[in-house]
Structures are given as structure tokens and as C-alpha cells.
Design an enzyme around this catalytic site. Sequence first.
Site, mmCIF file in Angstrom:
data_model
loop_
_atom_site.group_PDB
_atom_site.id
_atom_site.type_symbol
_atom_site.label_atom_id
_atom_site.label_comp_id
_atom_site.label_asym_id
_atom_site.label_seq_id
_atom_site.Cartn_x
_atom_site.Cartn_y
_atom_site.Cartn_z
ATOM 1 C CB SER A 1 10.715 6.505 -13.824
ATOM 2 O OG SER A 1 9.618 7.352 -14.011
ATOM 3 C CB SER A 2 11.879 9.703 -9.734
ATOM 4 O OG SER A 2 10.789 8.939 -9.364
ATOM 5 C CG ASP B 1 6.683 19.037 -25.622
ATOM 6 O OD1 ASP B 1 6.899 18.536 -24.496
ATOM 7 O OD2 ASP B 1 6.005 18.468 -26.495
ATOM 8 C CE LYS C 1 6.153 26.866 1.001
ATOM 9 N NZ LYS C 1 5.593 27.625 -0.116
ATOM 10 C CG HIS D 1 12.450 14.308 6.428
ATOM 11 N ND1 HIS D 1 11.399 13.921 7.212
ATOM 12 C CD2 HIS D 1 12.273 15.624 6.201
ATOM 13 C CE1 HIS D 1 10.638 14.968 7.469
ATOM 14 N NE2 HIS D 1 11.142 16.011 6.878
ATOM 15 C CB SER E 1 0.921 29.010 -3.937
ATOM 16 O OG SER E 1 1.452 28.498 -2.750
ATOM 17 C CD1 TRP F 1 6.711 2.785 4.383
ATOM 18 C CD2 TRP F 1 7.857 3.711 2.699
ATOM 19 N NE1 TRP F 1 7.070 4.048 4.770
ATOM 20 C CE2 TRP F 1 7.769 4.643 3.757
ATOM 21 C CE3 TRP F 1 8.521 4.075 1.532
ATOM 22 C CZ2 TRP F 1 8.338 5.916 3.678
ATOM 23 C CZ3 TRP F 1 9.086 5.353 1.467
ATOM 24 C CH2 TRP F 1 8.992 6.251 2.527
ATOM 25 C CE1 TYR G 1 8.558 19.380 4.409
ATOM 26 C CE2 TYR G 1 10.291 17.825 4.949
ATOM 27 C CZ TYR G 1 9.317 18.713 5.351
ATOM 28 O OH TYR G 1 9.095 18.925 6.666
ATOM 29 N NE ARG H 1 4.008 2.797 11.083
ATOM 30 C CZ ARG H 1 4.856 3.449 10.263
ATOM 31 N NH1 ARG H 1 5.875 4.117 10.763
ATOM 32 N NH2 ARG H 1 4.666 3.443 8.963
ATOM 33 C CB THR I 1 5.819 24.660 7.654
ATOM 34 O OG1 THR I 1 6.979 23.888 7.353
ATOM 35 C CG2 THR I 1 4.600 23.945 7.123
ATOM 36 C CD GLU J 1 9.672 10.088 -2.082
ATOM 37 O OE1 GLU J 1 10.674 10.368 -2.755
ATOM 38 O OE2 GLU J 1 8.560 9.859 -2.577
ATOM 39 C CG HIS K 1 12.585 13.774 12.258
ATOM 40 N ND1 HIS K 1 12.467 15.029 11.740
ATOM 41 C CD2 HIS K 1 11.968 12.965 11.374
ATOM 42 C CE1 HIS K 1 11.817 14.977 10.599
ATOM 43 N NE2 HIS K 1 11.494 13.739 10.349
ATOM 44 C CG HIS K 2 11.900 9.590 9.736
ATOM 45 N ND1 HIS K 2 10.578 9.492 9.362
ATOM 46 C CD2 HIS K 2 12.357 10.726 9.155
ATOM 47 C CE1 HIS K 2 10.259 10.514 8.586
ATOM 48 N NE2 HIS K 2 11.310 11.283 8.444
ATOM 49 C CG HIS L 1 -1.507 1.325 1.576
ATOM 50 N ND1 HIS L 1 -2.490 1.923 0.813
ATOM 51 C CD2 HIS L 1 -1.259 2.192 2.587
ATOM 52 C CE1 HIS L 1 -2.816 3.088 1.354
ATOM 53 N NE2 HIS L 1 -2.077 3.283 2.422
#
Lengths: 294, 537
Positions: free
Chosen positions: B172-173, B109, B334, B256, B271, B145, B260, B453, B331, B258, B305-306, B80
Site C-alpha cells: 500500500s505504501s 486529481d 530548518k 531509520h 513550513s 515492533w 523521516y 523500556r 535539521t 522510516e 546508531h540503533h 501499539h
Amino acid sequence: MLRKSAFLGAVTAALAVLAAPAHAAWSGLNMPVGVTTLSGEIHGLHMLILWVCVAIAIVVFGWMIYSLVKFRKSQGAVPDTQMLHSTKAEIIWTIIPVAILVAMAVPAASTLIKIEDDRGAQVTIKVTGYQWKWQYEYLDEGFSYFSTLARDSDAARQLDSGVDPKVVPNYLLNVDNALVVPVGRKVRLLLTSQDVIHAWWVPDLAVKKDAIPGVMNQLWFEIQPDKVGVYRGQCAELCGRDHGFMPIVVEAKSAEDYAAWVASKKPAPAAAPAAEAAAPAAAAVTTTPAANAG
Amino acid sequence: MAHAAHADHADHEHHGPPKGFIQRWVMTTNHKDIGTLYMVFAGLMFFIGGAMALVIRAELFQPGLQFVDPQFFNSMTTAHALMMVFGAVMPAWVGVANWMIPLQIGAPDMALPRMNNFSFWILPFAFLLLISTLFVPGGSPAGGWTLYPPLTLQGGDALPMAIFAVHMMGISSIMGAINVIVTLMNMRAPGVTLLRMPLFCWTWLITAYLLILVMPVLAGAVTMLLTDHFFGTTFFSAAGGGDPVLYQHIFWFFGHPEVYILILPAFGVVSEIIPTFSRKPLFGYESMVYATASIGFLSFIVWAHHMFTVGMPLAGQLFFMLTTMMIAVPTGVKVFNWSATMWKGSISFEPPMLFAICFLFLFTIGGFSGLMLAITPADFQYHDTYFVVAHFHYVLVPGAIFAIMAGVYYWLPKWTGHMYNMTLAKWHFWMSTIFVNVLFFPQHFLGLAGMPRRIPDYSTQFAEWNMVSSIGAFGFGVSQLMFPIAIWQCVKGGARAADKVWEGAHGLEWELPSPAPYHTWESPPSMAQIEHGAPAH
Ligand SMILES: [Cu+2]
């Protein structure tokens, strides 16, 4: 009109769903205060940051909601297209958050420093994670044992077991042999693993640390002297198929009961010096070996 | 030969797409077609990943195991996440970027159209490979994951397949990111200066740099897993002098930034939308750009922090706590700028705006729980519980995914030339908003009350809120069916869309006809168009 009533209906339905388990006490919604010398402080930090967030939310969301209501086009609001930026406002809403963060960081750092101060441990127990059980080794006392999911829980948790979990006492949170520790003493756990990474967590003790193969981690806790009791937790790091089925139970005993329990667990006094050393303390309490406060 | 060349030329003059299905969709180098392909693919992955989430929530509806084996449950949580992160959200953003960046900067293009085609067509194969692991002996990856060793290395035949799939997604990315950067740097029409770019282009520019910096790191980490498993290296095995925690450091150095990568384009879309429906220019455009850049920078120095529970030195824990708390500042800037944009505006509530407003509130809630998670001593209690699950789903579902939906509802009339069914879109919005909260809000309580979890079964004290959460999940899942219906109806027909679809909209895309012709900005926009289109700032 129709759309409004449909929306209200949906909201009412959602609220009814949310209100259904209202009988669940506040304790089922929030972090426990816990029973150790530091758990209350950690809970206090949690509540502090929570209320800080609530306060900021009231101000910011209030501002947004006010704008959304007051400046509706349908109410004839005319946009102020000249309002492009304001250095003053931007400085204010940078400085204020920084000040709040500093105010949060100071108590958080001070608690963290206390948590990391592991000097002067009085009892040391080595905890080893396995797929899917825990081993507890009382290094000073020279005995060890495994702790696995209680049998009634294990039977009930099988796929389509037909057993209602609600009739199993402490379903999935009960073990055959609990970790036994004294209250009022600084207990140090040395954590490692034999296979994959596990994590040892008991919410009431406010400790969680990974048990990593090839690494020796440590944590400590000191249960308050009046908090004799049983505290439950679970493995907190995904460790494979039965990750959800390796609970942790901690039995906190008074110093006397703990000493009696240790004496009862020790291997038969074969070696003379060891028996000699333990004898005076043990003799005093072995008269009530069944004492099991909890 | 001559005839073919002539036909080609004619085709070009008519500005139409090639006729055959293969020529049109498989061999396309047109940014609009590729954008559409990306988004259709993302939608497909969104529903497959969502179905997996419903397997999870069905099993968690009540205590006891009713439907699946715990191992399969772990496969579901793993798949998932991989599907939603790499299959749904990232490709959706690349799709929107493909469609909108050339329109917004006056380019004909993307800069590298053939690479554009290639970077899309890798994806179906990557995900076919990933999904096929469900059918190999040993089952699909079930170690989460994050693919932490040593657990992930216990996987069977699925492991090398999943790792190769991740490699392909990474390639690809990276190609997509290179394309965005080259396009934004070289293809802006004369007069479209960097500080005249719409915020969506800015946030994507920063996202693309993040992608190029971290995707190779992920590729390296999973390659080390592969060699540990098959070629006798011991990067992550203490028995051979390695360290399992090393993997976590490398993974989260990718992981991390990722998050963002998933959320910065959302900031860009919001925005664009809030000024349009507030009929007022974005407040503090430049500070928005700087805030985005600071978030991008900070995302590289907060990764641990993870991992507060792995046993880091005190100094390390303090460093990562403080840097993480610092992210709240840009943040906050924003959120305040968006609020100030609405202040003294003239606000209307079309579907894109509804989703954007919901984003504003619920993303902020996710930000609050993120701030709580930064407080290391409290994180020892939150870590790896449902509190974390609630936090990142608030950031990613009513955050990233609602912003994607806002963007689709915003630009869909430009893409198709038709207006969509507003009533259906509003139903989609209200049902999604109600159920997303029923689904994820109770998970805060579950986590605080002590539910870890990634468990398929739980103690009976967690029964009530799990049931509420599962009801929310099914309600949310069913509500999402309205989205493809609304889009399909809009593709097929509907009221003609004006060139400038929304009264308050600004930007070069609204200077073009609706639907946007197959080839646009073949001659760059005039200065008058740029000034008319560019929001005043
Ligand atoms: Cu475990």
C-alpha cells in the site's frame, strides 16, 4: 480573561503534579556517575552534551519566544515581507552547529576508543543469557552458576500477588547468586546467549552489551579500588515474557575477599596440580571465609 | 447502455460525487474522497493504538502487576507501535497528501486514481489481519515492533499473519508513494515549476522516494523471518551459519528512513503554517528544500546508531556516531529558518499556528535528546531505556502527530466549507500540550535513572515518575476526544469559510472555493493565480 485564568489553572495543576515527587533526589533524575575507571568520563560526556543542548535551547527558544511576544499581530506588528533569505545568516547557522558538533565528537571519540581497548584483562567471566536468567562462568577458576530473580521479588511480582512491592527489599533488582568481581582489576565479560537476544546492563558500571545466540561479544570494566559494594542492573533487550524479571547484581569485593570467595566456590581440590596452584593465595585468606564487604 | 453513459455524463457535469455509499466510498477514484478515507482510517487506528498505550500506562501506574500478564503487556507495546506507525501516522500523511497535492499544484486529481483506491483499500484488510492476531493461540506478536529474531520466531500462529499484514502495508505504501511521485512530476500545472511547489509537496516528494527505497527492504527482512520459521532457512540463525544481527542491519536500513517518512511531511505542513500566521513568506525556501533532501540522504547512512550495543567494530561505531551527529546540521537549518520566518512577522495564534509553534519547541527537544543519543559512549547508558522512549515520543507525538493536527485544523475549512469551533480547538491544543509533557518528560528521568523500556513492572525507585507519566497519558488520551468532536461539528455545519480561509495564506488551494468542489482544477490555474498564490521567493 476567563480563558486566561482557565489556562493558568491548568498550568498550576500540571506543575503541582510535577512537583509532587520532588523529594526524589537528583540521583533519581539523572545518570549515575558510576564506579568504574571510565564511568565518570561517560557521565561527563552525558553532562557536557546535556549542557550544550540546554545552552542552544536557551538561545533558540529565547529567539522564538522573543519573536512570538514582540511580533504579535494583536500588538500591531507589521510584517517585513521582503525578508526572504540571507546567505550570511544561513552560513552562520550552518558553521556554528558544525563547530559545536566537532567539539563534541572529539571527546566522544576519545572515550569510545578507551572503551574499546580491551587489552590486559585480569579476570575473564563468561556470561550466558537464558530466558530468563543469567549464567556466570569463571573461565580461569573452573566453576559456574546461575543467577535468577530473588524469591521474595518473584512472589511479589505475580499478577495480583497482594504483596506490596514497597516492602520487598530491592524489588525486582535482587538475585539469588550475584556476580562477584574484584575491585581494581580489569574484568572482562564474554557475552552470549542460549536462546534469544538479551543485554547485560549495570548503570553504575556504565556498560551495556547484547548477549546474542551464536555470537561472542565482550565488554570490560575496572571498578575503582575504593568502590567495594553492590551494583544492580537489568536485562536491557526485550527477551520475552519475563524480560522485566532477570535482574543483574554485581558484588564488588576487595582483592582479598574476592580470592577468598573464589576459593570457597571452587570444586573440592580433587586434582592435585590445580590445588597446588591455588593453595598459596587461598591459604592466606581462608581464615576469614565469611568476610563479605559490601 | 446509452442511458447509463448519459447519466455518467450528467454526473460529471454536476461535479457531484456518486450517490450510493458503495459507489461513493468503496469504488471512488476521487483524490478528495480517498484522502478522506485515509484520514478517517488513520483516526480510527490512532484511537485503537492509543487505547493500547493506555493499557500499558495503566499497568505501569504503580509497581507490581495489577492488570495484565507480562506476555500480553509485550503484545500491547508491539501492537501499539505497529498501529501508530503504519496505521495512524503514515496513512494520515497519505490522506493529507491525497487531498492537498492536486490542489496545491493545480492538478485535477492524482495521476493514478485507480491505484490510489487500491492502495487505500488494502489497509483495512492489513490491519484487520494484524488486530485479529490478538485472538489466535499464542497471542499477538510480542517481540517488539522491530520483530527481532530469534525472539519473534518464538511467536505462534500470529507470526505469519503479522508478516503478511506488514507485506500488505508495504505494498500500500509503495503504491501511495509511486502515485505521489508521478503526480508531482507529471501533473504540475504549466507554470508551477519544481521550485514553485509548496514545501509540503517538496517534503512529500522526498518522503515518497524514501518509501520506495526502504519498504521493499522491510518486506525482504520479514520474508526472511518467514522462511527461517517455516522453510528451514537460517538467515538469522547462527546454528545454520546465519546471524541474528544481520536482521537488525536490514531492519534499521528500513527503520531509520522510516522515521523521516513520518516526520518530513510534518516539516512540510509546518513550513506552510508558520508563514501564513506570521504573514510573511517562508524564510530560506531553497535552503529548506536542500535541507530536506540532505536529511533524506543522511537517513540512509545512520541506521546502525540503533544498534550500538550489538558489538560493532570501533570504526563502525565512529562512522555511525559522526553521520548521526551530522543530521543535526540540516535539521538545525530548518529550525532556524522557521524561527527567522516568525522574526519581524505579524503573528496571530489560531489553532493551526498553536500546534505548529508547539511542534517547533517540542520537536526541537526531541532533536536534542537525539543528539545526546548519537554520542556513542553515552548511548551505552541510554540504549533501550525510557530515555529512548521519551526521545522518540517527543519526535513522533508533539512532532509528527501535532503536525498532522496542525494540518487538519489548517485545511479543514477548505475541505468542509465551514469554520470549526475555535474555542474547542484551542482547548484541544492546550490540554494536549500540557499532558503530552506530563506524559513524556518524566520518561527522560526514568531512563537516565536506569529503567529499561518494554518492562511491565519496575523497581520501586521508579514509582513516582511512572505515576506522573501515567496521569499524563490518561489526560492526553481523554483530551484527544475533543479532536473528532471538533471535526464532526465542522463537517456538519458552522460559519461559512471564505475561499482564502486565513488572511496570510498563500498557495493555489486558497484560489479555489470553500469547500473545494468535488472536481477541481479541471482547467489548470492561470498564471495570475499561480503568481498570486505562490509565496514570493
Ligand atoms: Cu533478557
